[in-house]
Write a protein that holds these residues in place. Structure first.
Motif, short mmCIF file in Angstrom:
data_model
loop_
_atom_site.label_atom_id
_atom_site.label_comp_id
_atom_site.label_asym_id
_atom_site.label_seq_id
_atom_site.Cartn_x
_atom_site.Cartn_y
_atom_site.Cartn_z
N GLY A 198 3.48 -4.74 4.51
CA GLY A 198 3.56 -4.20 3.15
C GLY A 198 4.06 -2.77 3.09
N LEU A 199 4.16 -2.09 4.25
CA LEU A 199 4.61 -0.69 4.22
C LEU A 199 6.13 -0.62 4.03
N VAL A 200 6.85 -1.56 4.66
CA VAL A 200 8.31 -1.55 4.59
C VAL A 200 8.76 -2.81 3.83
N SER A 201 9.68 -2.62 2.90
CA SER A 201 10.14 -3.74 2.09
C SER A 201 10.82 -4.82 2.95
N ARG A 202 10.56 -6.07 2.61
CA ARG A 202 11.21 -7.19 3.29
C ARG A 202 12.44 -7.67 2.51
N ILE A 215 9.64 -5.20 9.07
CA ILE A 215 10.73 -4.46 9.71
C ILE A 215 10.16 -3.18 10.31
N GLY A 216 10.69 -2.77 11.46
CA GLY A 216 10.24 -1.51 12.04
C GLY A 216 11.30 -0.94 12.97
N PRO A 217 11.10 0.33 13.39
CA PRO A 217 12.09 1.00 14.21
C PRO A 217 11.88 0.86 15.72
N ILE A 232 12.46 4.45 5.99
CA ILE A 232 12.51 3.06 5.51
C ILE A 232 11.24 2.60 4.78
N ALA A 233 10.14 3.38 4.92
CA ALA A 233 8.87 2.94 4.32
C ALA A 233 8.85 3.18 2.82
N PRO A 248 3.59 9.56 3.64
CA PRO A 248 3.50 10.93 4.13
C PRO A 248 4.76 11.31 4.90
N ASP A 249 4.91 12.58 5.22
CA ASP A 249 5.99 13.02 6.12
C ASP A 249 5.48 12.75 7.53
N TYR A 250 5.84 11.57 8.05
CA TYR A 250 5.25 11.15 9.34
C TYR A 250 5.56 12.15 10.45
#
Lengths: 487, 485
Positions: A198-202, A215-217, A232-233, A248-250
């Protein structure tokens, strides 16, 4: 540290770009040249569009020259797994079914990377429709592990991990349904992050199992992963399952969050089947955290033994329905042998899908069938709740869990012919997807034969900042990412 | 043996929304094929559905209008089957938790005569759920073409209990349901555009038996009268089968309304296993009390309730109300006119609307919305007539002119010289005396107590007045003179 441009992390490259010591065109040219030189051995890409990438790079340079840089990713070549839609580029899912399909639209993550100024670079190989753990299930041939090209890079996002490890991209995106980012990251010696569900759109991600896909890096460093994740989040109104939460600014959070943390070691993850060299490497990581003042606790995730079964019911059920659309009617492979419409479905799908995809569609169709639904799908959903509860119970005591990512290092292409043996490779990663949690794989050493080993850190829902900080504290105490494969 | 039929209807109603059920692309009818599409409608790789809240509003409203229980959560399921009109090869629908449960449709059966109200019944509903419509296949000689414009349009499925027994009941049910949907602004229910589609489940059983017989599903009932004819035809067919000693086979039959025949499409053995499961792309949506009460506030009075009120409040006869209440705009038009015309004038207003206005609109191919005659016109005309300023025949003529020009009745009466003559009391009295003087027979009758005998004097007076005498004044004057005799 390698002096090669294509092995630099985003952080250094962005600094060089900002300092005008480097242009995006130069960087992209270096990546393109590297790709052309190693692709015959690695085969991480299904396709790439050099002219398009260089045009994006030139646009980025123009922005920077005009003082309008969009930030750390502006001008950085990022590769995308061939299940993520990019307007005007092929979108094949490494399947014969979509061999000639070109996407008319951008995925949300693609749009976001464009907005961040990234140079979208190439279509990365994977297991067909992201189903597999070795990238051998690609209709376009397997990808070689850059550390030993006779071995697999892991999967399903094997093209994403291999391209990064081989210097064919500065960062890449993959998708993770049961470990498809973390396991190839471990096998190729790079960082791989699977965000909270749910953090990154599918939107624009070819669906394999909708309730598990994320999806992730892939990145060289934890900090790079934080930068890409930040880009991307975020909530997307085109994806109903994307979560409304502040991003947040990760990258900034990385330096703000300092341990010591409480880490849990799930005892079920160190049972039989774990390669002793990997076990030893993870034990060393545990010892490292202890030396940093972290509290280490053994925890139990009692339903771990059901993860694999639960996963293969839920994932295949969803897949059997998600892949219904590939019928040869509106797009995709259409059989020329068909006699009528029903035959068109049969022939097109028989010709278009590979054996693993067919296996999962058949399994998923079976578990959803009238009379079996309650016994399989409904029960699997209940067990899934118990599995999630296991993790949440553990998180009452600890900040994160530390486990091996994969029970084995990279194996030989063709070595695991038995599908069940392949499924067992996901035992440490699959629970995370069922529970919807974030998890990261970080390099944690090499086997004696020089193959990378990964450690997995599992975090609390939407606590990516903590997870990244915990991973970075390990990374800063080690120099695994300073080693590069000799290709 | 005596048999009774048991009928249940499954009605699909397209919801009138700007955009489709799960994406922003416009919903519509009559556009170039495949222009109302996008990656979601075409089920391109990676596309995801997002629920259109307006469609959920509409179905909840429909449920409230029909007295259904509204589920606290709107949950979505996938119905999996392969057919080229279904782009995803699954349809997003609701399986085990429909948004509306129970409720009923009030119907009126035909009365013994046209001016007598028939029996009212409530046909119970099983459920109403929301789903997406499919595309349209156009079969050619050697190929079939697909138009996905309709695909993804929000669609309600309204399922009645097997509680009807005659084709008339089914006809009344569909008429009432259709009016309710139109009243609620939920759908235009144009059957020619496929906005309302009906399938019927029909079985027969011996009278007195409580168990249901084997049902046959009748499809393609694509006009309201085809529904009645098709059901009648199917009941007869089933009776004939039983009388021959045969047994009814559970099957789906296709009704051909033009030919009045049906043929088997598929038997029970061919039934699909739809492999329903919750759609993982869509989160369940909570429907709270506040949401429901907001929609409840938007619910209009339904036709039968309005009819009962019109009969009571305005003392209208059944025949007038049965014309007025079925069109919400017409009913509103009537009420507005009646308010303007004032107390006691409602029936006159109703007559003008039902007889004259509707005739003029039909002749000019106009609708109520485009009518040049507005409620104020009719109210003014009724007042002129009541005051004796114009007479009935003149008023009829004024109405026609009003419909043609939109001018006010007073102006028309002046322009066309249609007003009753300005009254010269002396002249009128003289005409009255003259008329009484030449009609001794009527005078005697009136004196003997026969009140209607007074009318016999009026003809010659009107003739003398060239038809322009105020009849009220004529009557009053006559009575005054007669009383003095």
């Amino acid at each position: 540290m390698s002096s090669e441009l294509f092995y630099q992390p985003i952080t250094s490259l962005a600094a060089a770009l900002d300092a005008k010591k480097l242009t995006s065109v130069e960087l992209t040219q270096a990546v393109v040249a590297r790709t052309k030189s190693v692709e015959p051995r690695v085969h991480a890409f299904n396709s790439f569009d050099e002219a398009d990438a260089l045009a994006q790079a030139a646009a980025s340079d123009a922005r920077r020259a005009a003082g309008q840089s969009r930030g750390a990713l502006d001008g950085i070549p990022i590769g995308l797994k061939d299940v993520i839609a990019v307007t005007g580029q092929p979108l094949t899912a490494s399947s014969k079914m979509l061999k000639n399909f070109v996407s008319p639209y951008d995925a949300t993550v693609t749009e976001k990377l464009r907005r961040a100024g990234a140079v979208l670079w190439g279509r990365l190989n994977c297991d067909e429709f992201a189903m597999g753990s070795s990238t051998e299930n690609s209709a376009f041939g397997p990808t070689g592990n850059p550390w030993d090209t006779s071995r697999v890079p892991g999967g399903s996002s094997g093209g994403s991990s291999a391209a990064l490890a081989a210097g064919e991209a500065i960062a890449t995106l993959g998708s993770d349904t049961g470990g498809s980012i973390r396991q190839p990251a471990a096998l190729c010696g790079v960082v791989g992050l699977k965000p909270t569900y749910g953090l990154v759109s599918r939107f624009g991600l070819i669906a394999y199992a909708s309730s598990l896909d994320q999806i992730g890096p892939f990145a060289r460093t934890v900090e790079d992963a934080a930068i890409v994740l930040g880009a991307i989040a975020g909530h997307d109104e085109r994806d109903s399952t994307s979560f409304k939460t502040d991003i947040p600014d990760y990258r900034a959070e990385l330096t703000k969050r300092k341990g010591p943390w409480k880490l849990g070691i799930p005892k079920e993850y160190f049972a039989e089947g774990l390669d002793p060299e990997i076990g030893a490497a993870v034990e060393k990581a545990i010892a490292f955290y202890k030396s940093q003042g972290c509290e280490i606790r053994e925890v139990s995730l009692p339903h771990t033994q059901y993860c694999l079964d639960t996963y293969y019911v839920i994932a295949t059920a969803e897949a059997s329905s998600n892949l219904g659309r590939y019928d040869g009617i509106r797009y995709g492979h259409r059989s020329t042998a068909a006699k009528d419409v029903v035959d068109l479905y049969f022939q097109s799908r028989a010709e278009g899908f590979g054996p693993e995809v067919k296996r999962r569609i058949i399994l998923g169709t079976y578990v959803l069938s009238s009379g079996y639904y309650d016994a399989y799908y409904l029960r699997a959903q209940k067990v899934r709740t118990l599995i999630r509860q296991d993790f949440l119970n553990a998180f009452r005591e600890v900040d994160a869990l530390l486990t091996p990512t994969s029970p084995v290092p990279a194996f030989k292409i063709g070595e695991k012919a038995d599908p069940l043996a392949m499924y067992l490779l996901d035992i440490y990663t699959i629970g995370v997807n069922l529970a919807g949690l974030p998890a990261i794989s970080v390099p944690c050493g090499f086997t004696q034969s020089g193959l990378p080993i990964g450690a997995q850190l599992i975090g609390q829902p939407f606590q990516e900042s903590n997870l990244l900080a915990i991973a970075r504290s390990y990374e800063q105490g080690h120099d695994w990412s300073a080693k590069f494969p000799s290709l | 043996m005596n048999y009774e039929a048991v009928i249940g209807l499954e009605v699909h109603v397209q919801i009138k929304t700007q955009s489709k059920m799960f994406t922003r692309v416009a919903a519509g009818y009559g556009h170039e094929p495949n222009t109302l599409t996008d990656p979601v409608v075409l089920a391109l790789p990676g596309a995801l559905p997002v629920m259109n809240k307006a469609a959920l509003d509409a179905i909840i409203k429909a449920g409230l209008l029909l007295g259904c229980e509204i589920a606290p959560v709107c949950k979505w399921d996938r119905k999996n089957y392969f057919y080229p009109d279904s782009p995803k090869n699954y349809q997003i629908s609701q399986y085990d938790q429909p948004i509306c449960l129970g409720g009923s449709v009030e119907i009126e059966l035909p009365g013994s005569a046209r001016n007598i109200m028939g029996e009212h019944k409530k046909v119970p509903l099983t459920r109403i759920h929301l789903e997406e419509d499919v595309g349209k296949l156009n079969h050619g000689a050697t190929d079939s073409l697909i138009d996905y414009n309709r695909a993804g349009t929000p669609l309600m499925e309204i399922v009645s209990d097997p509680a009807m027994h005659t084709a008339d009941e089914a006809y009344a049910y569909l008429t009432s349901l259709r009016a309710t949907m139109i009243y609620g602004g939920i759908s235009d229910c144009d059957m020619e555009k496929g906005q309302l589609r009906c399938d019927a489940n029909i079985s027969i059983r011996p009278v007195g038996e409580t168990k249901l017989g084997t049902k046959v599903e009748l499809k393609n009932l694509n006009s309201i009268s085809f529904v009645r004819d098709g059901i009648q035809h199917e009941i007869k067919r089933q009776l004939a089968v039983l009388e021959r000693g045969g047994t009814i086979v559970q099957e789906t039959r296709d009704y051909d309304g033009q030919a009045g025949t049906s043929q088997s499409l598929r038997s029970k053995e061919d039934a699909h296993d739809y492999r329903y499961f919750p759609d993982p792309d869509l989160m369940p949506v909570k429907v709270d009390a506040e949401w429901k009460s907001r929609l409840q506030a938007e619910c209009p009075e339904l036709p039968f309730a309005k009819q009962r009120r019109f009969m009571e409040q305005y003392q209208l006869p059944y025949t007038l109300t049965s014309v007025l209440v079925w069109d919400r705009a017409l009913a509103d038009y009537f009420e507005e006119t009646a308010q303007l015309a004032g107390p006691g004038k409602a029936q006159g207003v109703g007559n003008w609307i039902v007889n004259d206005l509707l005739r003029e609109l039909a002749a000019a191919h106009l609708s109520l919305a485009t009518s040049r005659v507005r409620p104020a016109h009719i109210a003014a005309l009724v007042k002129l007539l009541d005051a004796g300023t114009v007479l009935t025949n003149a008023a009829k003529e004024i109405f026609v002119e009003m419909a043609a020009t939109g001018d006010q009745p007073d102006a028309i009466a002046d322009r066309k010289g249609l007003k009753a003559a300005p009254t010269d009391t002396n002249e009128l009295e003289q005409w009255c005396r003259d008329s009484i003087a030449v009609n001794a027979k009527a005078l005697a009758e009136f004196k003997a107590g026969k009140d209607s005998a007074i009318n016999a004097f009026k003809g010659p007076i009107m003739k003398a007045a060239k038809g322009k005498a105020n009849p009220k004044l004529v009557d009053e004057t006559l009575r005054k003179l007669l009383a003095a005799m």
